[in-house]
Design a protein around this motif. Structure first.
Motif, PDB file in Angstrom:
ATOM      1  N   LYS A 126       0.709  -1.024  -0.126  1.00 21.86           N
ATOM      2  CA  LYS A 126      -0.231   0.184  -0.279  1.00 21.86           C
ATOM      3  C   LYS A 126       0.731   1.547   0.111  1.00 21.86           C
ATOM      4  CE  LYS A 126      -4.003   0.853   1.690  1.00 21.86           C
ATOM      5  NZ  LYS A 126      -5.299   0.837   2.127  1.00 21.86           N
ATOM      6  N   ALA A 127       1.988   1.222   0.506  1.00 26.91           N
ATOM      7  CA  ALA A 127       3.047   2.178   0.933  1.00 26.91           C
ATOM      8  C   ALA A 127       4.195   2.359  -0.506  1.00 26.91           C
ATOM      9  CB  ALA A 127       3.635   2.102   1.930  1.00 26.91           C
ATOM     10  N   GLY A 128       3.578   2.020  -1.366  1.00 34.31           N
ATOM     11  CA  GLY A 128       4.056   1.587  -2.789  1.00 34.31           C
ATOM     12  C   GLY A 128       5.597   1.371  -2.744  1.00 34.31           C
ATOM     13  N   LEU A 129       6.394   0.142  -1.824  1.00 30.11           N
ATOM     14  CA  LEU A 129       7.403  -0.434  -2.398  1.00 30.11           C
ATOM     15  C   LEU A 129       7.342  -1.262  -3.682  1.00 30.11           C
ATOM     16  CD1 LEU A 129       7.567   1.678   0.396  1.00 30.11           C
ATOM     17  CD2 LEU A 129       9.636  -1.342   0.832  1.00 30.11           C
ATOM     18  N   ASP A 130       8.173  -1.931  -3.832  1.00 30.95           N
ATOM     19  CA  ASP A 130       8.511  -2.454  -5.234  1.00 30.95           C
ATOM     20  C   ASP A 130       8.086  -3.844  -4.561  1.00 30.95           C
ATOM     21  OD1 ASP A 130       8.885  -4.736  -6.706  1.00 30.95           O
ATOM     22  OD2 ASP A 130      10.638  -4.099  -7.303  1.00 30.95           O
ATOM     23  N   VAL A 131       7.668  -4.738  -3.617  1.00 36.15           N
ATOM     24  CA  VAL A 131       7.967  -5.675  -2.645  1.00 36.15           C
ATOM     25  C   VAL A 131       6.876  -7.978  -2.894  1.00 36.15           C
ATOM     26  CG1 VAL A 131       5.660  -5.366  -1.659  1.00 36.15           C
ATOM     27  CG2 VAL A 131       7.612  -6.380  -0.635  1.00 36.15           C
ATOM     28  N   GLY A 132       8.193  -8.210  -2.216  1.00 36.18           N
ATOM     29  CA  GLY A 132       7.855  -9.661  -3.400  1.00 36.18           C
ATOM     30  C   GLY A 132       7.596 -10.564  -1.049  1.00 36.18           C
ATOM     31  N   LEU A 133       6.806 -11.730  -2.082  1.00 34.46           N
ATOM     32  CA  LEU A 133       5.737 -12.805  -0.800  1.00 34.46           C
ATOM     33  C   LEU A 133       6.841 -13.250  -0.894  1.00 34.46           C
ATOM     34  CD1 LEU A 133       4.173 -12.575   1.696  1.00 34.46           C
ATOM     35  CD2 LEU A 133       2.387 -12.586   0.168  1.00 34.46           C
ATOM     36  N   ALA A 134       6.885 -14.257   0.264  1.00 33.74           N
ATOM     37  CA  ALA A 134       8.264 -15.521   0.371  1.00 33.74           C
ATOM     38  C   ALA A 134       7.948 -16.709   1.683  1.00 33.74           C
ATOM     39  CB  ALA A 134       9.587 -15.514  -0.619  1.00 33.74           C
ATOM     40  N   GLY A 135       8.252 -17.723   0.890  1.00 29.91           N
ATOM     41  CA  GLY A 135       8.618 -18.424   2.895  1.00 29.91           C
ATOM     42  C   GLY A 135       7.295 -19.388   2.001  1.00 29.91           C
ATOM     43  N   ASN A 136       6.834 -19.465   3.550  1.00 28.51           N
ATOM     44  CA  ASN A 136       5.292 -20.605   3.189  1.00 28.51           C
ATOM     45  C   ASN A 136       4.324 -19.849   2.981  1.00 28.51           C
ATOM     46  OD1 ASN A 136       6.650 -22.607   5.145  1.00 28.51           O
ATOM     47  ND2 ASN A 136       6.086 -21.651   7.117  1.00 28.51           N
ATOM     48  N   VAL A 137       4.404 -18.743   2.576  1.00 29.41           N
ATOM     49  CA  VAL A 137       3.324 -18.525   1.703  1.00 29.41           C
ATOM     50  C   VAL A 137       3.791 -16.984   0.364  1.00 29.41           C
ATOM     51  CG1 VAL A 137       1.809 -17.172   3.831  1.00 29.41           C
ATOM     52  CG2 VAL A 137       3.124 -16.192   3.289  1.00 29.41           C
ATOM     53  N   GLY A 138       2.901 -16.606  -0.223  1.00 27.31           N
ATOM     54  CA  GLY A 138       3.693 -16.416  -1.376  1.00 27.31           C
ATOM     55  C   GLY A 138       4.000 -17.446  -2.306  1.00 27.31           C
ATOM     56  N   ASN A 139       5.104 -17.364  -3.571  1.00 30.70           N
ATOM     57  CA  ASN A 139       5.680 -17.547  -3.998  1.00 30.70           C
ATOM     58  C   ASN A 139       6.933 -18.118  -3.981  1.00 30.70           C
ATOM     59  OD1 ASN A 139       3.174 -17.196  -6.288  1.00 30.70           O
ATOM     60  ND2 ASN A 139       4.420 -15.929  -6.548  1.00 30.70           N
ATOM     61  N   SER A 140       7.805 -19.145  -4.123  1.00 30.17           N
ATOM     62  CA  SER A 140       8.889 -19.532  -4.550  1.00 30.17           C
ATOM     63  C   SER A 140      10.082 -18.530  -4.569  1.00 30.17           C
ATOM     64  CB  SER A 140       9.704 -20.006  -5.639  1.00 30.17           C
ATOM     65  OG  SER A 140      10.599 -20.793  -4.646  1.00 30.17           O
ATOM     66  N   LEU A 141      10.879 -17.608  -3.348  1.00 27.26           N
ATOM     67  CA  LEU A 141      11.700 -17.155  -3.306  1.00 27.26           C
ATOM     68  C   LEU A 141      12.804 -17.324  -4.492  1.00 27.26           C
ATOM     69  CD1 LEU A 141      13.397 -14.702  -1.732  1.00 27.26           C
ATOM     70  CD2 LEU A 141      14.428 -16.017  -0.312  1.00 27.26           C
ATOM     71  N   ALA A 142      12.898 -18.358  -4.724  1.00 26.88           N
ATOM     72  CA  ALA A 142      14.553 -18.220  -5.510  1.00 26.88           C
ATOM     73  C   ALA A 142      13.739 -18.252  -6.672  1.00 26.88           C
ATOM     74  CB  ALA A 142      14.747 -20.232  -5.424  1.00 26.88           C
ATOM     75  N   LEU A 143      12.066 -18.202  -7.625  1.00 28.18           N
ATOM     76  CA  LEU A 143      12.219 -18.499  -8.701  1.00 28.18           C
ATOM     77  C   LEU A 143      11.559 -16.725  -9.141  1.00 28.18           C
ATOM     78  CD1 LEU A 143      10.586 -19.299 -11.290  1.00 28.18           C
ATOM     79  CD2 LEU A 143       8.105 -19.115  -9.761  1.00 28.18           C
ATOM     80  N   GLN A 144      11.628 -15.429  -7.712  1.00 27.11           N
ATOM     81  CA  GLN A 144      11.366 -14.130  -7.537  1.00 27.11           C
ATOM     82  C   GLN A 144      12.249 -13.890  -7.877  1.00 27.11           C
ATOM     83  OE1 GLN A 144       8.558 -12.638  -5.038  1.00 27.11           O
ATOM     84  NE2 GLN A 144       8.020 -14.518  -4.255  1.00 27.11           N
ATOM     85  N   VAL A 145      13.421 -14.545  -7.163  1.00 23.81           N
ATOM     86  CA  VAL A 145      14.608 -13.747  -7.333  1.00 23.81           C
ATOM     87  C   VAL A 145      15.488 -14.159  -8.838  1.00 23.81           C
ATOM     88  CG1 VAL A 145      17.642 -13.677  -7.638  1.00 23.81           C
ATOM     89  CG2 VAL A 145      15.273 -14.002  -5.202  1.00 23.81           C
ATOM     90  N   ALA A 146      14.631 -15.398  -9.197  1.00 27.18           N
ATOM     91  CA  ALA A 146      15.444 -15.850 -10.922  1.00 27.18           C
ATOM     92  C   ALA A 146      14.686 -14.544 -11.376  1.00 27.18           C
ATOM     93  CB  ALA A 146      15.375 -17.682 -11.247  1.00 27.18           C
ATOM     94  N   ASP A 147      13.854 -14.555 -11.553  1.00 21.38           N
ATOM     95  CA  ASP A 147      12.605 -14.470 -12.757  1.00 21.38           C
ATOM     96  C   ASP A 147      11.675 -12.957 -13.120  1.00 21.38           C
ATOM     97  OD1 ASP A 147      13.682 -16.839 -14.393  1.00 21.38           O
ATOM     98  OD2 ASP A 147      12.075 -17.781 -14.342  1.00 21.38           O
TER      99      ASP A 147
END
Length: 448
Positions: A126-147
């Motif tokens: 909501k504050a406008g940051l470019d943010v990813g959600l990972a770990g036990n929720v969201g999507n794979s951190l590795a996949l986000q770092v890759a693509d």
């Protein structure tokens, strides 16, 4: 070319395989069970070799690096063989962290992890940051770092994930609480579980932050044994020495993070209950140290919607409220659920017992629970413990049976609370599966 072996073909494993491929590894993925079609398709699309339904040792034991699914215990025979050979065994989070300089906000604890994680993610987005959600929720951190890389990642970390993390550093580490859980994984030694949780603090520097519940005796005892360099920001229900967040006698929640002091009325928080007060404090402090504007934090704390399966209202039928708290997979989670109950409660308990001590919830059971419905393959421990403590107790072995028994026991003005205290794997695929089946059963009952 280094050989990278992935054990486990779920979200984290497939993501790690893609990242490994992007970084020039010779990648092979192996899963002892079936792999979901979407992950098969993703690996086929990227030309990654994989197998399911069992492991082929000669394709695995020649590994240079292994990334292990968190659910695979270190005692698994193949994992032991690899460890004996000196092969590094990493978590997906550790592996992904080696290929990004993004800021990491990491959340662990026995309870409240998911709500706190989702709340922080909500505030930052909501504050406008470019943010990813990972770990036990969201999507794979590795996949986000890759693509799909992001500037900031909000990561929910279980003790299982933390076991195989070594060089990874959390810029902001949040620990909601620590109570006995997963003791079957840790030789039934609570100190081993605590040590796994505290790995979230490794590699932090004086520029980093540790946010934690100030009244947790386990956390405090562990802190006293460590020489911590990072900045400590504890939160508590009432003001104590050193508190960075607390509630005053007028119901105002105060936040006193470095460089930012602000407040919000407790009744403005979208999430209710003591446990959610703590989750909101942890999230508010996290956002403050990331320099989010106080008005943005306030607005996000006011409009956040509750996490599915955590004290989730389902329906009111014949004057009885039905609440889905399937995410309560340990005793302390159920303690917080019962703490928030304001009406006579029919409590549905049961599942795969992980060495639980139910005495923690006994005061609330005596005060608030008019009946218990046991739901599991084997309810003998629950029946023995609670039979003398409540006016009525039922022994059921399916969710439909449990909902029907709760309906029979409930009268107008009561609450039926599914808060099982136990893991779901005796009757269900996951706590999500258990929660959805509960909601379906309740709504089917309403339809009739």
């Amino acid at each position: 070319m280094q050989r990278l072996i992935i054990l486990g073909g779920g979200e984290s494993g497939t993501g790690a395989a893609i990242l490994g491929l992007r970084k020039g590894f010779d990648v092979f993925l192996s899963d002892s069970g079936p792999i979901a079609q979407k992950y098969r398709d993703l690996m086929d699309k990227n030309g990654i070799e994989w197998e399911e339904g069992g492991h082929t040792p000669e394709k695995i034991l020649n590994a240079d690096i292994v990334i292990k699914s968190p659910g695979i215990p270190p005692t698994a025979p193949l994992v032991r063989q690899l460890a004996e050979k000196g092969v590094p065994i990493l978590s997906e989070i550790e592996f992904a962290g080696r290929y990004t300089d993004s800021k990491m906000v990491c959340i662990t604890g026995s309870n409240g992890k998911t709500t706190t994680t989702m709340l922080i993610y909500h505030i930052l987005r909501k504050a406008g940051l470019d943010v990813g959600l990972a770990g036990n929720v969201g999507n794979s951190l590795a996949l986000q770092v890759a693509d799909d890389p992001h500037d900031v990642y909000v990561i929910e970390l279980s003790s299982f994930q933390l076991e195989n993390m070594y060089d990874f550093k959390a810029d902001v580490a949040i620990m909601t609480n620590i109570t006995p859980d997963h003791l079957d994984r840790y030789d039934y030694k609570f100190e081993n579980y605590v040590a796994a949780k505290f790995r979230i603090l490794q590699n932090q520097t004086p520029d980093d932050f540790f946010i934690y519940w100030q009244d947790d005796p386990v956390i405090n005892a562990q802190i006293r044994q460590l020489q911590l360099e990072q900045q400590l920001l504890p939160f508590a229900e009432h003001l104590e020495e050193g508190s960075a967040s607390w509630v005053d006698e007028n119901g105002i929640v105060h936040f006193a993070a470095p460089g930012e002091v602000w407040e919000i009325p407790r009744d403005k928080l979208s999430l209710t209950g003591l446990h959610n007060l703590y989750n909101s404090m942890a999230a508010g402090l996290s956002a403050s140290v990331l320099n989010i504007r106080r008005d943005d934090i306030r607005n996000a704390l006011e409009d956040f919607e509750a996490v599915e399966h955590r004290l989730e209202f389902v329906e009111t039928i014949d004057g009885v409220d039905y609440i889905n708290d399937s995410k309560a997979t340990n005793v302390n989670s159920t303690w917080y659920a019962l703490e928030s109950m304001k009406t006579p409660t029919i409590l549905i308990l049961g599942g795969k017992d992980k060495g639980n001590d139910y005495s923690e919830i006994l005061p609330f059971v005596r005060e608030k629970v008019k009946a218990i419905v046991c739901m599991g393959k084997d309810n003998s421990k629950l029946l023995d413990f609670f039979s003398a403590e409540v006016p009525a107790i039922r022994d059921t072995h399916s969710l439909i049976e449990a909902v029907e028994a709760a309906r029979d026991l409930a009268t107008e003005g009561d609450t039926v609370l599914l808060s099982p205290c136990c893991a779901s794997f005796d009757l269900f695929k996951s706590y999500e599966d258990r929660g959805r089946q509960f909601k379906d059963a309740v709504r089917a009952f309403k339809a009739h």
